[in-house]
Design an enzyme around this catalytic site. Structure first.
Site, PDB file in Angstrom:
ATOM      1  N   LYS A  62       5.211 -27.023 -68.475  1.00 53.15           N
ATOM      2  CA  LYS A  62       3.298 -27.614 -68.754  1.00 53.15           C
ATOM      3  C   LYS A  62       1.821 -27.531 -68.869  1.00 53.15           C
ATOM      4  O   LYS A  62       1.483 -26.312 -67.334  1.00 53.15           O
ATOM      5  CB  LYS A  62       3.585 -28.713 -68.027  1.00 53.15           C
ATOM      6  CG  LYS A  62       5.095 -30.003 -67.553  1.00 53.15           C
ATOM      7  CD  LYS A  62       4.830 -30.961 -66.800  1.00 53.15           C
ATOM      8  CE  LYS A  62       5.949 -30.708 -67.013  1.00 53.15           C
ATOM      9  NZ  LYS A  62       6.420 -32.288 -64.983  1.00 53.15           N
ATOM     10  N   ARG A  73      14.545  -8.398 -50.815  1.00 53.00           N
ATOM     11  CA  ARG A  73      13.143  -9.269 -49.618  1.00 53.00           C
ATOM     12  C   ARG A  73      13.528  -8.159 -48.942  1.00 53.00           C
ATOM     13  O   ARG A  73      12.276  -7.934 -48.073  1.00 53.00           O
ATOM     14  CB  ARG A  73      13.045 -10.358 -49.906  1.00 53.00           C
ATOM     15  CG  ARG A  73      12.214 -11.575 -50.808  1.00 53.00           C
ATOM     16  CD  ARG A  73      11.983 -12.748 -50.086  1.00 53.00           C
ATOM     17  NE  ARG A  73      11.513 -13.268 -51.285  1.00 53.00           N
ATOM     18  CZ  ARG A  73      12.085 -14.422 -51.241  1.00 53.00           C
ATOM     19  NH1 ARG A  73      11.733 -15.092 -50.632  1.00 53.00           N
ATOM     20  NH2 ARG A  73      10.956 -15.125 -52.381  1.00 53.00           N
ATOM     21  N   GLY A 130       7.092 -16.748 -60.845  1.00 54.63           N
ATOM     22  CA  GLY A 130       7.699 -17.657 -60.925  1.00 54.63           C
ATOM     23  C   GLY A 130       9.078 -17.188 -62.634  1.00 54.63           C
ATOM     24  O   GLY A 130       9.510 -15.919 -62.705  1.00 54.63           O
ATOM     25  N   GLY A 139       4.762 -19.516 -55.762  1.00 53.85           N
ATOM     26  CA  GLY A 139       3.023 -20.113 -55.356  1.00 53.85           C
ATOM     27  C   GLY A 139       1.464 -18.972 -54.530  1.00 53.85           C
ATOM     28  O   GLY A 139       0.650 -19.411 -55.370  1.00 53.85           O
TER      29      GLY A 139
HETATM   30  P1  AMP Z   1       6.712 -22.756 -65.357  1.00 48.18           P
HETATM   31  O1  AMP Z   1       7.513 -23.232 -64.464  1.00 48.18           O
HETATM   32  O2  AMP Z   1       5.416 -24.072 -66.168  1.00 48.18           O
HETATM   33  O3  AMP Z   1       6.623 -21.369 -66.200  1.00 48.18           O
HETATM   34  O4  AMP Z   1       7.850 -23.528 -66.948  1.00 48.18           O
HETATM   35  C1  AMP Z   1       9.213 -22.798 -67.107  1.00 48.18           C
HETATM   36  C2  AMP Z   1      10.209 -23.364 -67.860  1.00 48.18           C
HETATM   37  O5  AMP Z   1       9.325 -24.058 -69.043  1.00 48.18           O
HETATM   38  C3  AMP Z   1      11.429 -23.148 -68.456  1.00 48.18           C
HETATM   39  O6  AMP Z   1      12.563 -23.284 -67.308  1.00 48.18           O
HETATM   40  C4  AMP Z   1      11.449 -22.619 -70.065  1.00 48.18           C
HETATM   41  O7  AMP Z   1      12.983 -23.696 -70.075  1.00 48.18           O
HETATM   42  C5  AMP Z   1      10.438 -24.128 -70.065  1.00 48.18           C
HETATM   43  N1  AMP Z   1      10.198 -24.067 -71.771  1.00 48.18           N
HETATM   44  C6  AMP Z   1       9.291 -23.249 -71.713  1.00 48.18           C
HETATM   45  N2  AMP Z   1       9.116 -23.529 -72.994  1.00 48.18           N
HETATM   46  C7  AMP Z   1       9.836 -24.666 -74.041  1.00 48.18           C
HETATM   47  C8  AMP Z   1       9.654 -25.657 -74.736  1.00 48.18           C
HETATM   48  N3  AMP Z   1       8.840 -25.336 -75.584  1.00 48.18           N
HETATM   49  N4  AMP Z   1      10.109 -27.281 -74.457  1.00 48.18           N
HETATM   50  C9  AMP Z   1      10.516 -27.579 -73.078  1.00 48.18           C
HETATM   51  N5  AMP Z   1      10.547 -26.150 -71.878  1.00 48.18           N
HETATM   52  C10 AMP Z   1       9.780 -25.018 -72.099  1.00 48.18           C
END
Ligand code: AMP
Length: 395
Positions: A203, A39, A352, A375
């Site tokens: 999610k 940064r 992210g 964010g």
């Molecule tokens: P996010 O912060 O919502 O972008 O999610 C990122 C996380 O999603 C990472 O830690 C991945 O390991 C997890 N992830 C991606 N695909 C899967 C999956 N099929 N099952 C469980 N976790 C997942």
């Protein structure tokens, strides 16, 4: 939301006192050493430009969460030291617990053109995160002009970004914010088409607004990662023990209806018996049986997604295609990163975990833009107004 803001190059800074909001929120170890200087390095182009053009440069930033009071372990003193080394000139640190105190005022009064002063952690003051006028006025009283280069806090309205922008005019975007506006903002809202978005991660529930906003704007929306199973369930498929958000199946149905010509889902899945790297695994098409969980997209999905991506002129990616932290389930994510690295398109990594994934694949420097704000990047993709950018002076 498209922005067309005055930039640091549009303002006359010679001999002027310029307050610059940087993102010096760097990680420290127990001894107070900076463990990742990215940064600080990222802030240098704007600071150097101002020095070279004869400004008196007054830097400010927050670090961590001191919650409105002085916390010695969150002092910006180590940043001043690092900056001095990197700029090859002394950066005077104004160590006032009240940020704009006697040290800051004296240091600013003694400045010559091209000098640099760094103020103490702005979150030592409780007014900062409430955007209270008195602290904005104190900060503004030190300077003639304002430059905001802290994208990581652009989704917040604080004294050191929004408050001072309302007092010091013109308030200009530094190089980092300008680059985020150009890529993440304007490329999503006014893209060279076809625009393809790739969404993944765990999610649906955490990305509802991103899905809704992007579906309206993109030509194709590729969905992978854990969130894909809620969409598959919405199409009547069995998802076994995979991640599933039952409460969001109706939302997924609505999106599938609305985006029937746009949404592209995986056609095969790497399933495993357990959530661990060396678990029994296989590739399946269609339904996933009970006792198995989907942890990555399969090779046919990689093929399908690649074909779609090769048609794109702009790509925005947020969220991994599988559990990329485990090498056996990182193949889909790595393959998509490789496609993005090879295609002739503007490729934007929207913050992210996808940033970590692209860097893990060693392909970070092959992307057009890697967004630096977690964010703030998400809120850009959600189509929200970012107060720290909106408050800057329009061209
Ligand atoms: P996010 O912060 O919502 O972008 O999610 C990122 C996380 O999603 C990472 O830690 C991945 O390991 C997890 N992830 C991606 N695909 C899967 C999956 N099929 N099952 C469980 N976790 C997942």
């Amino acid at each position: 939301m498209t922005y067309n803001k005055v930039t640091v190059e549009d303002i006359d800074v010679k001999g002027k006192k310029v307050l610059v909001r940087c993102d010096f929120n760097v990680p420290l170890d127990a001894e107070g050493n900076i463990t990742d200087e990215n940064r600080i390095v990222g802030a240098l182009p704007t600071i150097k430009y101002l020095i070279e053009n004869g400004a008196k440069v007054i830097l400010c930033s927050h670090m961590g969460k001191p919650k409105g009071e002085p916390v010695p372990s969150l002092s910006l003193a180590p940043v001043a030291k690092s900056l001095s080394e990197k700029l090859g000139k002394e950066v005077v640190f104004a160590a006032d617990d009240n940020v704009v105190g006697e040290n800051a005022k004296a240091a600013v009064a003694a400045m010559k053109d091209g000098d640099v002063v760094l103020l103490q952690n702005t979150r030592y003051r409780k007014e900062e995160t409430k955007n209270e006028k008195n602290f904005s006025e104190e900060l503004a009283s030190l300077a003639d002009l304002f430059v905001n280069d802290a994208f990581g806090t652009a989704h917040r309205a604080h004294c050191s970004n929004v408050g001072v922008s309302e007092i010091l005019k013109p308030a200009a975007a530094g190089y980092l914010i300008q680059k985020e506006i150009e890529f993440l903002g304007n490329a999503v809202n006014d893209p060279v088409r076809p625009l393809v978005a790739v969404l993944g991660g765990s999610k649906v529930s955490s990305k509802i607004s991103v899905i809704e906003n992007l579906l309206d704007k993109v030509d194709k929306l590729i969905i992978g990662g854990g969130m894909a199973y809620t969409f598959e369930a919405a199409m009547g498929k069995k998802t076994g023990d995979s991640l599933l958000e039952e409460d969001y199946i109706d939302f997924a149905k609505k999106m599938l209806e609305k985006g029937k010509d746009k949404i592209v889902l995986p056609i095969d899945t790497v399933v495993a018996k357990e959530f661990k790297n060396d678990a029994d695994a296989k590739v399946v098409e269609g339904d996933i049986e009970d006792g198995w969980m989907g942890l990555d997209i399969g090779p046919k999905s990689v093929e399908l997604f690649s074909e779609v991506l090769k048609t794109a002129k702009t790509v925005v990616w947020n969220g991994p295609m599988g559990v990329f932290e485990m090498p056996n389930f990182a193949k889909g994510t790595n393959a998509i990163a490789k496609v993005l690295a090879d295609i002739d398109a503007t490729t934007i990594i929207g913050g992210g975990d996808s940033v970590a994934a692209v860097n893990q694949a060693g392909l970070g420097d092959k992307m057009s833009h890697i967004s630096t704000g977690g964010g703030a990047s998400m809120e850009f993709l959600e189509g929200k107004v970012l107060p720290g950018i909106a408050a800057l002076t329009d061209k």
